[in-house]
Enzyme design. Structure first.
Site, mmCIF file in Angstrom:
data_model
loop_
_atom_site.group_PDB
_atom_site.id
_atom_site.type_symbol
_atom_site.label_atom_id
_atom_site.label_comp_id
_atom_site.label_asym_id
_atom_site.label_seq_id
_atom_site.Cartn_x
_atom_site.Cartn_y
_atom_site.Cartn_z
ATOM 1 N N LYS A 1 1.858 -9.061 -20.634
ATOM 2 C CA LYS A 1 1.226 -7.745 -20.811
ATOM 3 C C LYS A 1 -0.248 -7.911 -21.174
ATOM 4 O O LYS A 1 -1.107 -7.207 -20.643
ATOM 5 C CB LYS A 1 1.912 -6.941 -21.940
ATOM 6 C CG LYS A 1 3.241 -6.354 -21.651
ATOM 7 C CD LYS A 1 3.260 -5.211 -20.662
ATOM 8 C CE LYS A 1 3.451 -5.711 -19.259
ATOM 9 N NZ LYS A 1 4.752 -5.790 -18.708
ATOM 10 N N GLU B 1 6.838 -12.028 -22.248
ATOM 11 C CA GLU B 1 6.472 -10.680 -21.805
ATOM 12 C C GLU B 1 5.212 -10.199 -22.552
ATOM 13 O O GLU B 1 4.337 -9.561 -21.964
ATOM 14 C CB GLU B 1 7.673 -9.742 -22.041
ATOM 15 C CG GLU B 1 7.460 -8.287 -21.705
ATOM 16 C CD GLU B 1 7.096 -8.006 -20.237
ATOM 17 O OE1 GLU B 1 7.161 -8.911 -19.401
ATOM 18 O OE2 GLU B 1 6.696 -6.863 -19.958
ATOM 19 N N ARG C 1 0.294 1.879 -6.096
ATOM 20 C CA ARG C 1 0.750 0.853 -5.145
ATOM 21 C C ARG C 1 -0.399 0.013 -4.601
ATOM 22 O O ARG C 1 -0.176 -1.010 -3.955
ATOM 23 C CB ARG C 1 1.470 1.514 -3.963
ATOM 24 C CG ARG C 1 2.743 2.213 -4.344
ATOM 25 C CD ARG C 1 3.286 2.978 -3.173
ATOM 26 N NE ARG C 1 3.832 2.094 -2.169
ATOM 27 C CZ ARG C 1 5.100 1.728 -2.105
ATOM 28 N NH1 ARG C 1 5.953 2.158 -3.014
ATOM 29 N NH2 ARG C 1 5.522 0.936 -1.150
ATOM 30 N N GLU D 1 -2.309 -9.076 -18.132
ATOM 31 C CA GLU D 1 -2.404 -8.062 -17.080
ATOM 32 C C GLU D 1 -3.430 -6.995 -17.386
ATOM 33 O O GLU D 1 -4.217 -6.624 -16.523
ATOM 34 C CB GLU D 1 -1.060 -7.323 -16.953
ATOM 35 C CG GLU D 1 -0.033 -7.989 -16.141
ATOM 36 C CD GLU D 1 1.187 -7.095 -16.052
ATOM 37 O OE1 GLU D 1 1.501 -6.661 -14.953
ATOM 38 O OE2 GLU D 1 1.820 -6.819 -17.093
ATOM 39 N N CYS E 1 0.831 -1.172 0.000
ATOM 40 C CA CYS E 1 0.000 0.000 0.000
ATOM 41 C C CYS E 1 0.867 1.224 0.000
ATOM 42 O O CYS E 1 2.078 1.132 -0.049
ATOM 43 C CB CYS E 1 -0.902 -0.011 1.214
ATOM 44 S SG CYS E 1 0.072 -0.019 2.690
ATOM 45 N N TRP F 1 -3.979 -2.144 -0.781
ATOM 46 C CA TRP F 1 -4.132 -3.270 -1.711
ATOM 47 C C TRP F 1 -4.105 -4.526 -0.856
ATOM 48 O O TRP F 1 -3.070 -4.899 -0.310
ATOM 49 C CB TRP F 1 -2.990 -3.283 -2.718
ATOM 50 C CG TRP F 1 -3.156 -4.258 -3.835
ATOM 51 C CD1 TRP F 1 -3.733 -4.019 -5.047
ATOM 52 C CD2 TRP F 1 -2.737 -5.630 -3.866
ATOM 53 N NE1 TRP F 1 -3.695 -5.138 -5.816
ATOM 54 C CE2 TRP F 1 -3.101 -6.148 -5.127
ATOM 55 C CE3 TRP F 1 -2.105 -6.475 -2.951
ATOM 56 C CZ2 TRP F 1 -2.837 -7.454 -5.498
ATOM 57 C CZ3 TRP F 1 -1.847 -7.789 -3.322
ATOM 58 C CH2 TRP F 1 -2.212 -8.257 -4.591
ATOM 59 N N HIS G 1 5.588 -29.916 -28.498
ATOM 60 C CA HIS G 1 5.660 -30.693 -27.251
ATOM 61 C C HIS G 1 4.448 -30.462 -26.351
ATOM 62 O O HIS G 1 4.525 -30.684 -25.152
ATOM 63 C CB HIS G 1 6.959 -30.368 -26.518
ATOM 64 C CG HIS G 1 8.169 -30.684 -27.322
ATOM 65 N ND1 HIS G 1 8.592 -31.974 -27.536
ATOM 66 C CD2 HIS G 1 9.005 -29.885 -28.021
ATOM 67 C CE1 HIS G 1 9.662 -31.949 -28.322
ATOM 68 N NE2 HIS G 1 9.928 -30.698 -28.632
ATOM 69 N N ASN H 1 1.892 -0.040 6.486
ATOM 70 C CA ASN H 1 2.206 -0.809 5.287
ATOM 71 C C ASN H 1 3.117 -1.954 5.712
ATOM 72 O O ASN H 1 4.197 -1.696 6.245
ATOM 73 C CB ASN H 1 2.926 0.093 4.270
ATOM 74 C CG ASN H 1 3.443 -0.667 3.080
ATOM 75 O OD1 ASN H 1 2.957 -1.733 2.760
ATOM 76 N ND2 ASN H 1 4.433 -0.113 2.414
ATOM 77 N N GLY H 2 2.672 -3.198 5.533
ATOM 78 C CA GLY H 2 3.534 -4.319 5.902
ATOM 79 C C GLY H 2 2.750 -5.462 6.507
ATOM 80 O O GLY H 2 1.529 -5.530 6.384
ATOM 81 N N LYS I 1 1.522 -2.002 -8.230
ATOM 82 C CA LYS I 1 2.810 -1.762 -8.896
ATOM 83 C C LYS I 1 3.981 -2.311 -8.087
ATOM 84 O O LYS I 1 4.907 -2.886 -8.625
ATOM 85 C CB LYS I 1 2.968 -0.258 -9.098
ATOM 86 C CG LYS I 1 4.215 0.145 -9.841
ATOM 87 C CD LYS I 1 3.944 0.228 -11.303
ATOM 88 C CE LYS I 1 5.189 0.479 -12.117
ATOM 89 N NZ LYS I 1 5.086 -0.156 -13.432
HETATM 90 C C1 F6R Z 1 4.368 -6.635 -14.995
HETATM 91 C C2 F6R Z 1 4.885 -6.086 -13.774
HETATM 92 C C3 F6R Z 1 5.300 -7.012 -12.698
HETATM 93 C C4 F6R Z 1 6.646 -6.551 -12.119
HETATM 94 C C5 F6R Z 1 7.013 -7.400 -10.917
HETATM 95 C C6 F6R Z 1 8.374 -7.020 -10.366
HETATM 96 O O1 F6R Z 1 3.995 -5.632 -15.885
HETATM 97 O O2 F6R Z 1 4.984 -4.904 -13.627
HETATM 98 O O3 F6R Z 1 5.382 -8.323 -13.151
HETATM 99 O O4 F6R Z 1 7.613 -6.637 -13.116
HETATM 100 O O5 F6R Z 1 6.049 -7.237 -9.919
HETATM 101 O O6 F6R Z 1 8.414 -5.681 -9.988
HETATM 102 P P1 F6R Z 1 9.776 -4.941 -9.762
HETATM 103 O O7 F6R Z 1 10.485 -4.848 -11.054
HETATM 104 O O8 F6R Z 1 9.396 -3.599 -9.223
HETATM 105 O O9 F6R Z 1 10.556 -5.749 -8.776
#
Ligand code: F6R
Length: 616
Positions: A493, A489, A36, A496, A11, A84, A512, A108-109, A611
């Site tokens: 994307k 990737e 966040r 997500e 959060c 979150w 396979h 937060n934690g 994020k």
């Molecule tokens: C995907 C995404 C997540 C982050 C992952 C690691 O778009 O953003 O998969 O890549 O949570 O986050 P960081 O790079 O901040 O450790």
């Protein structure tokens, strides 16, 4: 935690002391931290000897609707939170701030000994929420003897786990106490005003002067006077530092979504990132960051790269590049797996930890684990002064600028340009690459921003393909060799932001298993650009078409072989296979973006995601 309803949160925390309208500042900072977490939000403001708490489920805009902003034009102190939840329901009562007697706090934690503490507390009080945070408020309230700082110091002795706290009391209406253990907390110093947030980006609109709290710091802020203490209550010195971030970059700048803006920013983000590592005469790769660890890098025998999600995909690309150009063997790991694996440290090993945010709990836990083994650690991050930078031997920064869209885009491409440069750098150190080779690589890298500008100009073509795809429920992405992680990737994307189920596969794996999925209902996006395995990829496309599959492809400009086979395509200019990862990635990002946008989804804040994943 025994399956009890308990709150684990990633959060954002904010606080403000000053003459501005407290509620406005808190809402503005929360808005900037919303990436966040965005399940619920709340603020607590000291008002005429009371603490007003306003909290709600939903986003900051819902909270804003509930607040009578004018009421707080003369108040000075407040705290706020955006949540979150991973455990424990999203509800008004579980939203922060929590208030017990005269104490109000945001957290937060995770409190690991929550169950033990809860058992004791609930014998004495009726709990109002299912959160571990409320338990902390009870402990502080119980120990309160007229001094908020003391009660916080006495409380942390009882807490196990990770926590960033901002605490106020209506008995001390001009005092704010902050506690930091493992989760980030930053104090921004303005003129006669103090700002607090979980990260710098929330505060750069207000100040460039910061105190970045270290683990086990407690801060007492009385009006604008800041005093720091350790967990024993001993005073420690406060060192503020000036950090310049370009605030303009944290606006949408006319784009409909941050994600689109951030995709479009990649040519510049790459340029800002690679320029730091290329000598003025364009002949050498430089990593000034390695000044103190150069010997260890020169004698390294193997490299490991660790990250989560998109950063893990960057790590996979790093493996291809570093093995190819340095001759060293490279292994990659997902941080959440690595931390529970019995790793055997080898001598002269270097581990690179990739984390855009620098705060990902699993990645930080992995750093801690290897620190015990005296391995050389390097952080690759986009966040200045983030936790990872303080835990590793050296930090390489990407200069992507703040990435607000939850789906990582420009952070990823800047990570992979650094890994490319690092691979060439190692080749330069080991003399596997001669001067001419290095110069050629540098020339190619310098042309990358133009290459990506060209890809971005194809936005409309990509958007048209996306339009045709939004009714599919499943998608496959295929790539091979260094473009295999790009396929992963691309799938990530799409999942997500558009919630369309997608899987990435190494094209050679098609036979396979995944080929069983091929049908009209499961289209395949294939990376069919020029490569050492081009013919084999063509073979894959033929196999899919023979089974009535639908194929979209990224192909090299003018490639008739591909366009005669597929249902839709995007061209990229003819480039080396190693460089093709950049345009191919951008095409997949735009494709995912347009799918989500056509579906009318919340592109920048997809459901269930946050994020910064600051809890396990
Ligand atoms: C995907 C995404 C997540 C982050 C992952 C690691 O778009 O953003 O998969 O890549 O949570 O986050 P960081 O790079 O901040 O450790």
């Amino acid at each position: 935690m025994g399956g009890e309803e308990k709150e684990e949160i990633m959060c954002g925390i904010v606080a403000y002391y000053g003459k501005r309208n407290v509620s406005e500042v808190l809402l503005d900072c929360l808005q900037r931290l919303e990436y966040r977490g965005y399940d619920s939000a709340g603020i607590a403001i000291c008002e005429s000897g009371n603490i007003d708490i306003i909290k709600t489920t939903g986003k900051i805009k819902h909270l804003r609707e509930k607040i009578d902003i004018n009421k707080y034009s003369m108040t000075h102190l407040g705290i706020g939170h955006t949540r979150w939840a991973t455990h424990g329901v999203v509800s008004d009562k579980n939203a922060h701030p929590h208030k017990v007697d005269n104490i109000s706090l945001v957290h937060n934690g995770i409190i690991e000994n929550y169950m033990d503490l809860k058992e004791k507390i609930e014998k004495r009080y009726a709990l109002q929420s299912e959160t571990d945070s409320e338990i902390i408020a009870h402990l502080i309230a119980e120990k309160y003897n007229g001094d908020l700082l003391n009660s916080a110091i006495n409380t942390v002795k009882n807490l196990k786990g990770s926590y960033a706290l901002a605490i106020i009391s209506d008995k001390e209406p001009e005092t704010l106490v902050l506690v930091k253990k493992e989760n980030p907390l930053i104090i921004g110093i303005g003129e006669d005003e103090i700002f607090v947030a979980s990260d710098l980006t929330a505060l750069t609109a207000y100040t460039d002067n910061f105190i970045i709290l270290e683990d086990e710091n407690i801060a007492k802020i009385y009006k604008t006077d800041i005093k720091l203490y350790n967990f024993n209550g001993d005073p420690i010195s406060t060192n503020s530092k000036r950090v310049k971030l370009n605030f303009q970059m944290a606006n949408k700048g006319g784009y409909k979504h941050y994600m689109l803006k951030e995709i479009f920013e990649q040519p510049k983000a790459l340029l800002d990132t690679f320029l730091n590592h290329i000598s003025n005469n364009h002949e050498k790769i430089i990593f000034n960051e390695f000044e103190n660890i150069e010997d260890r890098i020169m004698s390294s025998k193997s490299i490991q790269i660790i990250g989560c999600g998109t950063s893990y995909h960057a790590a996979m690309i790093g493996k291809y590049l570093i093995e190819k150009y340095s001759g060293l063997s490279v292994s990659v790991d997902i941080a959440s797996e690595f931390r529970y694996r019995n790793m055997t440290p080898t001598d002269n090993q270097i581990i690179i930890f990739i984390s855009q945010s620098g705060e990902t709990a699993d990645t930080l836990a992995s750093v801690k684990l290897v620190k015990k083994n005296k391995i050389t650690t390097i952080a690759l991050t986009n966040m200045i002064s983030s936790s990872i930078t303080r835990m590793t031997d050296s930090t390489i920064y990407t200069y992507a600028g703040p990435e607000i869209g939850v789906a990582s885009t420009k952070a990823f491409t800047t990570q992979i340009i650094i890994l490319y440069l690092f691979a060439i750098y190692l080749g330069q150190c080991t003399k596997r690459l001669n001067d001419r080779n290095i110069k050629e690589h540098i020339e190619k890298i310098i042309r990358l921003p133009d290459l990506l500008d060209g890809v971005i100009k194809m936005n409309d073509i990509i958007s048209e393909i996306a339009m045709k795809c939004i009714n599919y429920e499943h998608f496959l992405f295929l790539g091979r060799n260094i473009n295999y992680p790009v396929a992963l990737e691309g799938a990530l994307k799409l999942k997500e932001v558009s919630y369309i189920h997608a899987e990435g596969y190494a094209a050679g794996e098609l036979k396979h298993g995944p080929i069983a999925l091929i049908s009209k209902k499961v289209p395949v996006f294939v990376i069919a650009t020029q490569s050492q395995t081009y013919d084999k990829i063509i073979g894959n496309i033929e196999e899919i078409k023979a089974r009535n599959g639908t194929v979209y492809a990224i192909a090299s400009s003018g490639d008739k072989r591909v366009i005669n086979l597929v249902d839709g395509f995007v061209f990229i200019p003819s480039v080396d296979e190693d460089l093709s990862i950049f345009p191919n990635t951008v095409i997949f990002q735009l494709f995912a973006y347009h799918c989500a946008n056509y579906l009318g989804l919340d592109v920048d804040q997809p459901r269930n995601l946050a994020k910064s994943v600051t809890v396990e």
